[in-house]
Design a protein around this motif. Sequence first.
Motif, short mmCIF file in Angstrom:
data_model
loop_
_atom_site.label_atom_id
_atom_site.label_comp_id
_atom_site.label_asym_id
_atom_site.label_seq_id
_atom_site.Cartn_x
_atom_site.Cartn_y
_atom_site.Cartn_z
N PHE A 202 2.98 10.52 2.99
CA PHE A 202 2.06 10.67 1.87
C PHE A 202 0.98 9.60 1.98
N THR A 203 -0.21 9.92 1.51
CA THR A 203 -1.23 8.90 1.31
C THR A 203 -1.47 8.77 -0.18
N VAL A 204 -1.34 7.55 -0.68
CA VAL A 204 -1.42 7.29 -2.11
C VAL A 204 -2.47 6.22 -2.36
N ASP A 205 -3.39 6.48 -3.28
CA ASP A 205 -4.34 5.46 -3.71
C ASP A 205 -3.72 4.69 -4.87
N ALA A 206 -3.50 3.39 -4.67
CA ALA A 206 -2.79 2.57 -5.64
C ALA A 206 -3.74 1.70 -6.45
N PHE A 207 -3.33 1.38 -7.67
CA PHE A 207 -4.09 0.58 -8.62
C PHE A 207 -5.40 1.27 -9.02
N MET B 91 -2.05 5.48 11.52
CA MET B 91 -2.54 5.75 10.17
C MET B 91 -3.78 4.91 9.87
N ASN B 92 -3.84 3.70 10.42
CA ASN B 92 -5.03 2.84 10.33
C ASN B 92 -5.45 2.56 8.90
N LEU B 93 -4.48 2.43 8.00
CA LEU B 93 -4.75 1.97 6.64
C LEU B 93 -4.30 0.52 6.54
N SER B 94 -4.68 -0.15 5.44
CA SER B 94 -4.31 -1.56 5.33
C SER B 94 -2.79 -1.73 5.40
N GLU B 95 -2.05 -0.75 4.84
CA GLU B 95 -0.59 -0.81 4.94
C GLU B 95 0.01 0.58 5.11
N THR B 96 1.06 0.66 5.89
CA THR B 96 1.93 1.83 5.93
C THR B 96 3.33 1.36 5.54
N PHE C 49 -9.71 8.22 -4.08
CA PHE C 49 -10.69 7.54 -3.23
C PHE C 49 -11.19 6.23 -3.84
N CYS C 50 -10.42 5.71 -4.78
CA CYS C 50 -10.62 4.36 -5.29
C CYS C 50 -9.31 3.61 -5.07
N GLY C 51 -9.22 2.39 -5.59
CA GLY C 51 -7.99 1.62 -5.39
C GLY C 51 -7.74 1.34 -3.92
N ASN C 52 -6.47 1.16 -3.58
CA ASN C 52 -6.10 0.80 -2.21
C ASN C 52 -5.19 1.88 -1.63
N PRO C 53 -5.61 2.55 -0.55
CA PRO C 53 -4.77 3.60 0.03
C PRO C 53 -3.63 3.04 0.85
N ALA C 54 -2.47 3.63 0.70
CA ALA C 54 -1.31 3.28 1.52
C ALA C 54 -0.67 4.56 2.02
N ALA C 55 -0.18 4.53 3.25
CA ALA C 55 0.64 5.63 3.74
C ALA C 55 2.10 5.29 3.45
N VAL C 56 2.86 6.29 3.05
CA VAL C 56 4.28 6.09 2.75
C VAL C 56 5.10 7.09 3.55
N PHE D 270 16.74 1.14 -2.10
CA PHE D 270 16.30 1.54 -0.77
C PHE D 270 15.76 0.34 0.00
N GLY D 271 15.73 0.46 1.31
CA GLY D 271 15.05 -0.53 2.13
C GLY D 271 13.57 -0.21 2.18
N LEU D 272 12.74 -1.23 2.30
CA LEU D 272 11.29 -1.03 2.34
C LEU D 272 10.65 -2.05 3.27
N ARG D 273 9.81 -1.56 4.19
CA ARG D 273 9.05 -2.43 5.10
C ARG D 273 7.58 -2.02 5.06
N TRP D 274 6.71 -2.99 5.37
CA TRP D 274 5.26 -2.74 5.34
C TRP D 274 4.63 -3.19 6.66
N PHE D 275 3.75 -2.36 7.18
CA PHE D 275 3.05 -2.68 8.42
C PHE D 275 1.54 -2.46 8.26
N THR D 276 0.76 -3.43 8.72
CA THR D 276 -0.69 -3.24 8.86
C THR D 276 -0.92 -2.54 10.20
N PRO D 277 -2.17 -2.25 10.55
CA PRO D 277 -2.41 -1.65 11.87
C PRO D 277 -2.02 -2.56 13.04
#
Length: 288
Positions: free
Chosen positions: A6-11, A42-47, A16-23, A65-72
Amino acid sequence: MQLSIFTVDAFTHQPFCGNPAAVCLLEDELEEGWHQKIATEMNLSETAFIRKLHPADDFTKSSCFGLRWFTPTNEVPLCGHATLASAAVLFHKKKNMNSVLTFITLSGKLNARQAGDRIILDLPLYLAYPQDFQEVEEFVKVAVGDMNVQDVRYSPDTKKFLVRLSDVYERSDLEKLKVKTQELLRAERTGKVKGLIVTLKGKVGGKLERYDFYSRYFAPWNGISEDPVTGSAHAVLSSYWSQQLEKKEMCAFQCSSRGGELKILLRDDGRVDIGGQAVFVLEGSLTI
């Protein structure tokens, strides 16, 4: 292998505002090297990658759940907007029935809960300490040019460097600031800085003046020239501005070109609740 993504625009409350993250939802263990490859693709600030902690876990019924975050370019220890996006996927797409979700992360346990149209993140609160201006003057000048600076701080836990602009400036001055991020990489030679926060006191009162503080965030050290809205930076900003304004409840705006709003509440247990909305813009399957 097919992964739900999923791609979610947060905050933000609008696409197309806020900060997009791939999940990505991981039904099974993912070979280690694929996390970074997918994030780079994905080339977003975070996946973000949500994984089950036990084979019998269920994205609809389980609460942890476990959760990890990766930049490009690399994995990071904390990402607020991608945590909010991950919670939104579980609450709204998987219809998770729990009132609170817990994520096991590199920053410990993080909780997320729904509150009306917002999701509230329970994040650690990080202090930023005053710096000798003469020692950091070159770096500050590269960051904000000839603008007057009121305060400079450093958060060793997050490796974030905070520059507060003088109160004479307006939000528009911060929005117009052009930061040469590649020059930041050359100017910071200690290896201690992984992110630059530039912040400004807000004006609370009128209809258009409802924010306690503004900020922008730059992280070329993590392959991100400017991050649109940054939850982890507000784990530092919340501590700083709470001390400066003598307030525990604040409303903040990160004034990147996309922009995003964050509701902040400092808790008595030394942590901070940061709330925001989220919008889904893409849903599909990733083939690897």
